[in-house]
Design an enzyme around this catalytic site. Structure first.
Site, PDB file in Angstrom:
ATOM      1  CG  ASP A 170     102.143  24.679 115.186  1.00 53.16           C
ATOM      2  OD1 ASP A 170     101.996  23.466 115.332  1.00 53.16           O
ATOM      3  OD2 ASP A 170     102.642  25.184 114.160  1.00 53.16           O
ATOM      4  CD  GLU A 193     103.563  19.285 118.951  1.00 51.77           C
ATOM      5  OE1 GLU A 193     104.654  18.894 118.501  1.00 51.77           O
ATOM      6  OE2 GLU A 193     102.522  19.268 118.295  1.00 51.77           O
ATOM      7  CG  ASP A 236      99.726  17.977 117.274  1.00 55.59           C
ATOM      8  OD1 ASP A 236     100.061  19.164 117.083  1.00 55.59           O
ATOM      9  OD2 ASP A 236     100.397  17.007 116.884  1.00 55.59           O
ATOM     10  CB  ILE A 260      99.558  22.599 113.194  1.00 49.53           C
ATOM     11  CG1 ILE A 260      98.653  23.820 113.069  1.00 49.53           C
ATOM     12  CG2 ILE A 260      99.963  22.120 111.794  1.00 49.53           C
ATOM     13  CD1 ILE A 260      99.281  24.991 112.297  1.00 49.53           C
ATOM     14  CG  ASP A 261      99.616  15.334 113.829  1.00 52.42           C
ATOM     15  OD1 ASP A 261     100.815  15.285 114.159  1.00 52.42           O
ATOM     16  OD2 ASP A 261      98.983  14.339 113.435  1.00 52.42           O
ATOM     17  CB  THR A 311     104.560  21.439 111.867  1.00 54.84           C
ATOM     18  OG1 THR A 311     103.741  21.393 113.040  1.00 54.84           O
ATOM     19  CG2 THR A 311     104.942  22.875 111.599  1.00 54.84           C
ATOM     20  CG  ASP A 360     102.319  13.366 117.499  1.00 51.70           C
ATOM     21  OD1 ASP A 360     101.831  14.431 117.075  1.00 51.70           O
ATOM     22  OD2 ASP A 360     103.511  13.253 117.848  1.00 51.70           O
TER      23      ASP A 360
END
Length: 351
Positions: A45, A68, A133, A135-136, A138, A292
């Site tokens: 991330d 994020e 984002d 890493i959407d 996770t 998101d």
């Protein structure tokens, strides 16, 4: 505006960040921390956010960024910061011209931490803001399943560009979704979705260098709603599985829903691998985050779909870092969206 440059920079930046996330994905130890809201964050991330913000800053230095993550925990944990820096410093596109278009490498660990921290814009209804984002999904990333790297440009509250990298979705746009998709990875996978408002949606294979050839994508027709394929979140804490089952029954859908993490759901229905995506409220006070949904919202709409909340209102990205005036998400082909919305209202109103 055509937003041609914005789209290309976003696609290359997301593709480079996806390379970093894939390296972390295949490691047993992913450097996982817990944030204040108890959600996990990994070295992937942080690294992906640094690379993408660096690319945006080089091409669009005055744009705002809603990201994020932030780097305070890394400044307190030198060993973790060093680990992320090694990843960031060794991740680049194999095509020199493509790498140059997104600003080349980050020069130092200090610059990396500064980049991560430049995602703290409050958002809002004025000006140009990127929603990121890194890493959407996770939890999907950690369990070896679906995740996405997501970036969208919002101008005066309206999404103009959206890009999703889904490293574990099949490259083949015609590949049907299966119940196992939540845990699939490996050869023949890795897709880059993108859209510009008014110009349609596209997909292309993820690559390690320059952008591959793209193909236009479209949501498929659903002449018989009882044959539709639902996509929903894996985690019951993200969307009510029981309400989803009730809505499926109301619509006469008997097929098993496909559960997967992240905005990979938006990409999947946009190219016709699935049909419907529902994210149903689990708490009255929960506010969805703009990062998101922004990229996926545009990609689905440009592929011929309609995206609203459970009250039938368009998602409003002009109110800051959250979708504070929306509850839940319904994404479906335009021709059946109202039918799905009626079923959703009926089930939720009966509770």
């Amino acid at each position: 505006m055509s937003y041609r440059k914005e789209r290309r920079v976003a696609e290359l930046a997301v593709q480079r960040a996806a390379l970093l996330t894939q390296r972390v994905f295949h490691e047993k130890a992913k450097g996982t921390l817990s944030k204040d809201d108890k959600s996990p964050v990994t070295i992937g991330d942080f690294g992906a956010q640094a690379l993408i913000i660096h690319a945006i800053r080089r091409s669009f230095p005055t744009d705002e960024i809603v990201g994020e993550e932030e780097a305070s925990s890394l400044r307190e944990n030198k060993a973790l910061a060093d680990q992320i820096w090694r990843l960031v410093n060794s991740t680049k596109l194999e095509d020199e011209a493509a790498e140059e278009q997104i600003g080349g490498p980050i020069k130092s660990q200090r610059e990396m931490l500064q980049a991560i921290d430049e995602g703290q814009s409050p958002g809002g209804s004025r000006g140009r803001t990127w929603a990121l984002d890194p890493i959407d999904g996770t939890l999907g990333f950690l369990r070896g399943g679906q995740y996405a790297v997501c970036l969208a440009l919002i101008v005066d509250g309206h999404i103009k560009v959206g890009v999703l990298a889904c490293p574990n979705l099949p490259v083949d746009d015609s590949a049907p979704l299966s119940a196992d998709v939540a845990n699939e990875s490996g050869e023949g996978r890795g897709v880059l979705f993108s859209a510009v408002l008014g110009s349609g949606a596209k997909s292309r294979p993820l690559s390690r260098g320059a952008l591959e050839k793209s193909e236009s994508i479209h949501m498929k027709d659903v002449p018989n709603i009882t044959h539709a394929t639902f996509c929903e979140s894996v985690e019951a804490g993200h969307s009510s599985h029981s309400d989803q089952a009730g809505i499926a029954k109301k619509l006469g859908i008997t097929g098993q829903s496909v559960r997967m993490d992240s905005q990979a759901k938006y990409g999947s229905i946009a190219r016709g691998a699935g049909d419907l995506y529902l994210r149903l409220p689990v708490r009255a006070d929960y506010q969805e985050k703009i990062w998101d949904h922004a990229a996926g919202d545009l990609i689905v709409r440009e592929a011929g779909g309609h995206v609203t909340d459970v009250e039938g209102r368009r998602l409003d990205f002009s109110l800051g870092r959250t979708l504070k005036e929306n509850k839940g998400v319904i994404a479906a082909p335009k021709a059946v969206h109202e039918h799905v919305l009626d079923a959703v209202r009926s089930v939720l109103d009966s509770k």
